[in-house]
Design an enzyme around this catalytic site. Structure first.
Site, PDB file in Angstrom:
ATOM      1  N   GLY A   1       0.803  -1.212   0.000  1.00 44.69           N
ATOM      2  CA  GLY A   1       0.000   0.000   0.000  1.00 44.69           C
ATOM      3  C   GLY A   1       0.835   1.259   0.000  1.00 44.69           C
ATOM      4  N   MET A   2       2.146   1.155   0.241  1.00 44.72           N
ATOM      5  CA  MET A   2       2.960   2.367   0.342  1.00 44.72           C
ATOM      6  C   MET A   2       3.490   2.789  -1.018  1.00 44.72           C
ATOM      7  SD  MET A   2       6.530   0.846   1.845  1.00 44.72           S
ATOM      8  CE  MET A   2       7.447  -0.411   0.971  1.00 44.72           C
ATOM      9  N   GLY A   3       3.442   1.895  -2.004  1.00 39.58           N
ATOM     10  CA  GLY A   3       4.084   2.199  -3.271  1.00 39.58           C
ATOM     11  C   GLY A   3       3.155   2.060  -4.455  1.00 39.58           C
ATOM     12  N   VAL A   5       3.374   0.701  -8.589  1.00 39.45           N
ATOM     13  CA  VAL A   5       4.200  -0.053  -9.533  1.00 39.45           C
ATOM     14  C   VAL A   5       3.678   0.213 -10.935  1.00 39.45           C
ATOM     15  CG1 VAL A   5       5.105  -2.304 -10.206  1.00 39.45           C
ATOM     16  CG2 VAL A   5       4.585  -1.844  -7.800  1.00 39.45           C
ATOM     17  N   LYS A  21       8.950   0.878  -9.461  1.00 35.61           N
ATOM     18  CA  LYS A  21       8.255   0.997  -8.177  1.00 35.61           C
ATOM     19  C   LYS A  21       8.721   2.266  -7.490  1.00 35.61           C
ATOM     20  CE  LYS A  21       6.803  -1.609  -4.145  1.00 35.61           C
ATOM     21  NZ  LYS A  21       6.683  -2.942  -3.537  1.00 35.61           N
ATOM     22  N   ASP A 114       5.775 -12.022   3.996  1.00 40.00           N
ATOM     23  CA  ASP A 114       4.451 -11.847   3.403  1.00 40.00           C
ATOM     24  C   ASP A 114       4.294 -12.744   2.177  1.00 40.00           C
ATOM     25  OD1 ASP A 114       1.876 -10.851   3.323  1.00 40.00           O
ATOM     26  OD2 ASP A 114       2.403  -9.121   2.092  1.00 40.00           O
TER      27      ASP A 114
END
Length: 876
Positions: A1-3, A5, A21, A114
Site C-alpha cells: 500500500g505504500m508504493g 508499480v 516501483k 508476506d
C-alpha cells in the site's frame, strides 16, 4: 500500500520492459522511506531465477525514491494451477521452485514475511512455467538492518497478511521473527495448492476482529487438508478435485497420510516443531513423491497429551490422582484378559466372514442357474452387476464383508477390462477398510494393491507406483519381508517401475523377488513364473536378448505346468517371448507364439480387451520385422482401435501404436504419414510421461531416422542428439537403444561430409552393442555405416569387408530376402563399380532391386535407389 508499480520502458543501457516501483505521494514518512529502501536493498542482495531482480534505483526530480526491477507477468500461483487443472505432482514441482527461491533469500539473510499467492506469480519462460517471488516490501534482515534505520517494525505492530501469518508474527514482536515464519507461510500456500482452501476461512478470520484474529492464528489448530475437503461444502470439494484431475475420494486419499502430516508440520504453532527451512520442507515432499519415509508424522500420543494438559491444567490435575489408582489396580487383570481372548476373537471373526462370503457367492451363482434364471444365459458382467446390487441391499450393515466382496468383484471386472465399473467398487472397499480397520492391518494394504492394479492397467503408472510402494511396505511390516504375498507385491511394483523407464532397477527387483520366491514357495509355483516373466521383459529393454529369452522360457514352462496350456497368464508370457524372438531373427517361431497368445486372449477376454491389443502389437512387430508390412499394418490398426476405446486418445498406451504405425509408414516410404504418426506419439509421451522419459527419446530417435531418409541431415542431427542426451542421462537406458542413436548420428554426420565424426560415432555404436553379443540384430546396420565411411574415404577394401560382413550377418539373422539387405547390397555394388567389376556390381544391384520391389513395390525409395544404381553400372 505504500508504493505504486508501473510498467515502463528502460532505454539504456539495455532497452527492455521493466517494472518501476516508487513511493506514493503523501506516503513519505521516515518509516515508509526506510521500508522502501529496505525492499530495494533486499532485492539487490539476491540473484535467483525465482526472485524478481532489481536493475537500478534512484530518486525522481521531486525526490521520490524509486527502483527498477524485472517486469513479472503471469498470475498468482494458485490461480495458474487451478486454471490449468494441474495434478498434484505438477503443483509440487512449482512449489519446489518457490522453496528454492525463499531458501536463497534466507541464505542472503532476508525473511520475506508476506509470502502468499499474489506475491508468487507464474509466467511462462521458454514454454515452461516459472514462479517469481515479488514484493519484499516488509522483508526483514536477520542481522544488520537493510537500510540505515532500525525501526521498520515496532513491538506490537504486526505485519503481513493474516491468512498466511505465522503465530510469532501475530504476537507482534519483530525481533522474534525468523526464517521459520516464511516456512509457516509456505505451509499455508502448500495447503491451498493441495486442497483448494486455506487452513482458516478468510471471511471468518477477517470478520472476527483483530483480537480474535490474532488468537486464532496463535492458538487454534487448523483441520488437516483431507479433513477440510471432506467437511467443506460439496461444491468446493468437487471443484478442488476436478481442478487437480482427481475424483473426490481419490484426492482425499492422496492427501491423507504423508501430505496431511507434512502440511501439519509446516503449520506447527511451536516453531521448534516446524521445518527448520524451506529446503527441509521441500526435501520431505520429495521423499513423499519417491515413496520414502517422511520426517513428518502424526502427532504422538505424548504430544497430544501435553497439548491437552496445557489447555485444561486444573481438571487434568484433579482427575489424574483418581485415574492412576484405578488404572494400577485394573491394568494387570485387563492385560491378561486381552491376551486370552484376542486370538479367539480374530479366528471367530475370520471364520464368520468366510462363511458369509461363501454364502453370498453361492447365492449369486444359484440365481444364474438356468432354472432360476428362466432359461436366460447371463454374461459374467451381468452376474457381477447383480452381485454389486446385492451387496448394496443386503450387506449395508456389514462393511468388512462388503469390502471383501467389493474387492473380489472389482478385481474380476478389472481383469475383464471393465475399468469404469471396477473403480467405484475398489475405492469403496479401500475407504471402508481404512475407516473400519486399525492402522497396520494387512487388509488395508490389500485394498491399496487392488487400486494400484487398476491404475497400472489404465497406464496411470505415476499413480500406481506410490500405491504399490505403500502397500508393499505395509504388507512387509504386517506379514514379514519374505511372505509370498509381500514378494508378489514387489513383482507388481517392479512392473510399474519398468513402465516408468527404470529398467535396471526393475530387473533387479524382479530377479530378487524370483529368487526369494523360489526359496519360499518352491521353483514351480506360478508366482515364480510371474517374477521370471517380468525379469525377461526388463532384460529385453536392456538389450540382453538371449538372457531375456531364457527368462521367458523359464516362466512359460512354470506357467504351463501350474496353470495349463490355455491359461491367460500363459498367453502373456507367450506374447513377451514373441517380442523377444523377433529382433533375434526367429520370425517363424515368433509368429507361432504370437498367434497362440492372440487366440488365448480372444477366447478368454473377447475381441476388444487390452491384452488382445498387446498381442496384436507383438504380432505386428514380427510381421513388420520380416518385411510383411501389409499384415503388420492391419494388426496395428486393429490394436489402435482397441486401445482408443480402453485407454482413450491421449494415453501412452495408444501412443505406442502411433509410434509403431510411424515406423511402418517409414519402411513403406510414406514419409508424411510417418511424421504425423510419430509427432502424435511424441506429443502424448511428453504430456503424459514427462519430457525426460525414455519413450520421448525413442520418438525423437524415430523422427531423426525419418529426417535421415529425407536427407535432412541437420534436422536429423538435432533430433538424434537430443534423444541421445536423454538416453545417456538415464543410467538404466538400454545399450542397444544408445547404439542405434549413435549409428543414426553417424549417418547424419556422413550426410554432411564429416567423415571423422561419422567414424567416431559408428565405432561408439559398435562398442555400445558389445554387451549384447556378436549377433545383435542392430550390428549389421552399424557395420553398413562403417563401410559407407570407409568408401567415402577411398578405402574400398575396408569398405567391401564391412559391407560383406554386414550382409552375411543380416542373412543369418533374418534370411536372404530381408528388406534391410537391399540398401547394403547397393552399397557393396557401388564398391564393385568403383573397383571396375561392372558385372558383380550389376548382380548385386539386381538382387537389391528384386528384394525391395518384392517387399515394398517399385515406387519405394529403396527400390528406386537400387534401380538408379543398376542404371549407373549398365547391364553388366
Amino acid at each position: 500500500g505504500m508504493g505504486e508499480v508501473w510498467e515502463a520502458e528502460q532505454l539504456a543501457p539495455v532497452r527492455r520492459r521493466v517494472a518501476l516501483k516508487l513511493i506514493r505521494p503523501g506516503h513519505d514518512s521516515e518509516r515508509l522511506l526506510a521500508r522502501f529502501e529496505s525492499e530495494r536493498q533486499a532485492l539487490a542482495l539476491m540473484n535467483h531465477p525465482n526472485i524478481a531482480r532489481v536493475f537500478d534505483g534512484g530518486s525522481t526530480p521531486a525526490g521520490r525514491p524509486y527502483f527498477v526491477m524485472e517486469l513479472v507477468g503471469g498470475e498468482p500461483i494458485t490461480t495458474y494451477c487451478d486454471r490449468l487443472r494441474l495434478p498434484l505432482e505438477r503443483r509440487l514441482e512449482l512449489f519446489f521452485e518457490v522453496c528454492d527461491g525463499v531458501q536463497h533469500a534466507h541464505h542472503r539473510g532476508i525473511v520475506h514475511r508476506d509470502l502468499k499467492p499474489s506475491n508468487i506469480l507464474v509466467s511462462s519462460e521458454s514454454g515452461e512455467p516459472a514462479p517469481k517471488i515479488i514484493d519484499f516490501g516488509i522483508a526483514r534482515a536477520l542481522t544488520d538492518p537493510l537500510s540505515g534505520e532500525s525501526y521498520l517494525t515496532e513491538y506490537g505492530e504486526f505485519v503481513g497478511t493474516p491468512e498466511y501469518m505465522s503465530p510469532e508474527q501475530a504476537a507482534g514482536d519483530p525481533a522474534d521473527v525468523d526464517t521459520r515464519a516464511d516456512v509457516y507461510a509456505l505451509g499455508v500456500l502448500l495447503y491451498e495448492l493441495l486442497a483448494g482452501a486455506r487452513p482458516f476461512d478468510s471471511e471468518t478470520l477477517r470478520g472476527a476482529g483483530i483480537v480474535e484474529l490474532l488468537r486464532v492464528v496463535r492458538e487454534v489448530e487448523p483441520r488437516r487438508p483431507s479433513e477440510r475437503l471432506e467437511e467443506g461444502p460439496p461444491e468446493a470439494f468437487e471443484r478442488a478435485a476436478r481442478d487437480r484431475g482427481e475424483s473426490g475420494p481419490g484426492l482425499v486419499r492422496r492427501l491423507r497420510g504423508d501430505l496431511d502430516w507434512i502440511v501439519a508440520k509446516a503449520l506447527e504453532k511451536e516453531r521448534e516443531r516446524r521445518y527448520g527451512s524451506p529446503q527441509e520442507l521441500a526435501a520431505d515432499l520429495r521423499r513423499h513423491l519417491a515413496d520414502e519415509p517422511v520426517s513428518a508424522g502424526p502427532p504422538s500420543t505424548g504430544y497430544r497429551l501435553r497439548k491437552l494438559v496445557r489447555r485444561h491444567r486444573g481438571a487434568v490435575a484433579a482427575g489424574l490422582l483418581v485415574g492412576l489408582s484405578l488404572v494400577a489396580g485394573a491394568g494387570v487383570s485387563l492385560w491378561q484378559a486381552i491376551r486370552a481372548t484376542r486370538a479367539e476373537r480374530v479366528a471367530r471373526a475370520e471364520a464368520e466372514t468366510a462363511r458369509q462370503v461363501s454364502e453370498f457367492l453361492q447365492g449369486l451363482f444359484e440365481r444364474s442357474d438356468p432354472g432360476v434364471a428362466k432359461g436366460s444365459d447371463p454374461t459374467a458382467r451381468e452376474i457381477l452387476e447383480r452381485g454389486r446390487q446385492q451387496l448394496e441391499r443386503e450387506l449395508a450393515g456389514q462393511p468388512i464383508i462388503r469390502a471383501r466382496l467389493q474387492l473380489m468383484i472389482g478385481g474380476i471386472l478389472r481383469k475383464l477390462g471393465h475399468y469404469a465399473e471396477a473403480r467405484p467398487l475398489v475405492e469403496s472397499a479401500l475407504a471402508i477398510r481404512e475407516a473400519e480397520l486399525p492402522a497396520g492391518h494387512p487388509d488395508r494394504a490389500r485394498a491399496v494393491v487392488g487400486l494400484a492394479r487398476l491404475e497400472a492397467e489404465l497406464a496411470h503408472h505415476e499413480t500406481a507406483e506410490p500405491l504399490f510402494r505403500a502397500a508393499h511396505a505395509a504388507l512387509a511390516a504386517a506379514l514379514g519381508a519374505e511372505d509370498p504375498e509381500v514378494l508378489d507385491a514387489a513383482v507388481e511394483l517392479a512392473q510399474v517401475v519398468m513402465h516408468r523407464g527404470r529398467y535396471a532397477e526393475a530387473e533387479r527387483l524382479y530377479r530378487e523377488s524370483a529368487l526369494a520366491l523360489e526359496r519360499v514357495v518352491g521353483p514351480e509355483d506360478r508366482l515364480v513364473g510371474h517374477a521370471w516373466s517380468g525379469a525377461g521383459n526388463a532384460l529385453y529393454r536392456l538389450g540382453q536378448l538371449a538372457e531375456a529369452e531364457a527368462a521367458h522360457r523359464r516362466a512359460l514352462a512354470i506357467y504351463e505346468r501350474a496353470l495349463g496350456a490355455d491359461h491367460p497368464s500363459v498367453a502373456l508370457v507367450l506374447g513377451n517371448l514373441t517380442g523377444t524372438l523377433a529382433p533375434m531373427g526367429k520370425y517363424e517361431e515368433a509368429k507361432a507364439t504370437g498367434h497362440r497368445a492372440l487366440e488365448i486372449h480372444e477366447k478368454v477376454y473377447g475381441p476388444e480387451h487390452r491384452f488382445v491389443a498387446t498381442a496384436l502389437t507383438n504380432l505386428a512387430t514380427v510381421y513388420g520385422g520380416n518385411g510383411e508390412l501389409d499384415e503388420a499394418e492391419r494388426l496395428l490398426l486393429r490394436g489402435l482401435e482397441i486401445r482408443k476405446k480402453v485407454f482413450g486418445e491421449d494415453s501412452p498406451e495408444t501412443g505406442v501404436d502411433y509410434k509403431n504405425l510411424g515406423h511402418l509408414a517409414t519402411l513403406r516410404g510414406e514419409y508424411d504419414a510417418a511424421e504425423r504418426y510419430l509427432e502424435l506419439s511424441l506429443g502424448i509421451d511428453e504430456r503424459r510421461l514427462g519430457p525426460d522419459h525414455p519413450r520421448v527419446a525413442w520418438n525423437l530417435g524415430a523422427l531423426g531416422g525419418l529426417a535421415l531418409r529425407r536427407a535432412r541431415f541437420e534436422e536429423a542431427e538435432r533430433l538424434l542428439g537430443r534423444a541421445l542426451e536423454l538416453m545417456r542421462a538415464k543410467a538404466s537406458s538400454p545399450p542397444v537403444e544408445i547404439a542405434r542413436l549413435e549409428r543414426d548420428l553417424a549417418r547424419a554426420a556422413l550426410g554432411q561430409g564429416r567423415l571423422d565424426r561419422a567414424a567416431e560415432l559408428s565405432r561408439a555404436a559398435e562398442v555400445s552393442l558389445a554387451p549384447s553379443g556378436a549377433e545383435n540384430p542392430t550390428l549389421p546396420s552399424v557395420l553398413q555405416v562403417q563401410g559407407q565411411v570407409e568408401r567415402a574415404r577411398g578405402d574400398l577394401a575396408a569398405a567391401r569387408a564391412l559391407f560383406e560382413r554386414s550382409i552375411a550377418l543380416n542373412e543369418k539373422l533374418s534370411g536372404p530376402e530381408h528388406p534391410e539387405l537391399a540398401e547394403t547390397l547397393v552399397d557393396l555394388g557401388e564398391v564393385a563399380r568403383l573397383e571396375g567389376d561392372a558385372a558383380a556390381a550389376a548382380d548385386l544391384c539386381r538382387r537389391a532391386l528384386a528384394i525391395a520391389e518384392k517387399a515394398h513395390g517399385p515406387d519405394h525409395p529403396d527400390a528406386r535407389r537400387a534401380a538408379a544404381a543398376l542404371k549407373r553400372v549398365g547391364s553388366g
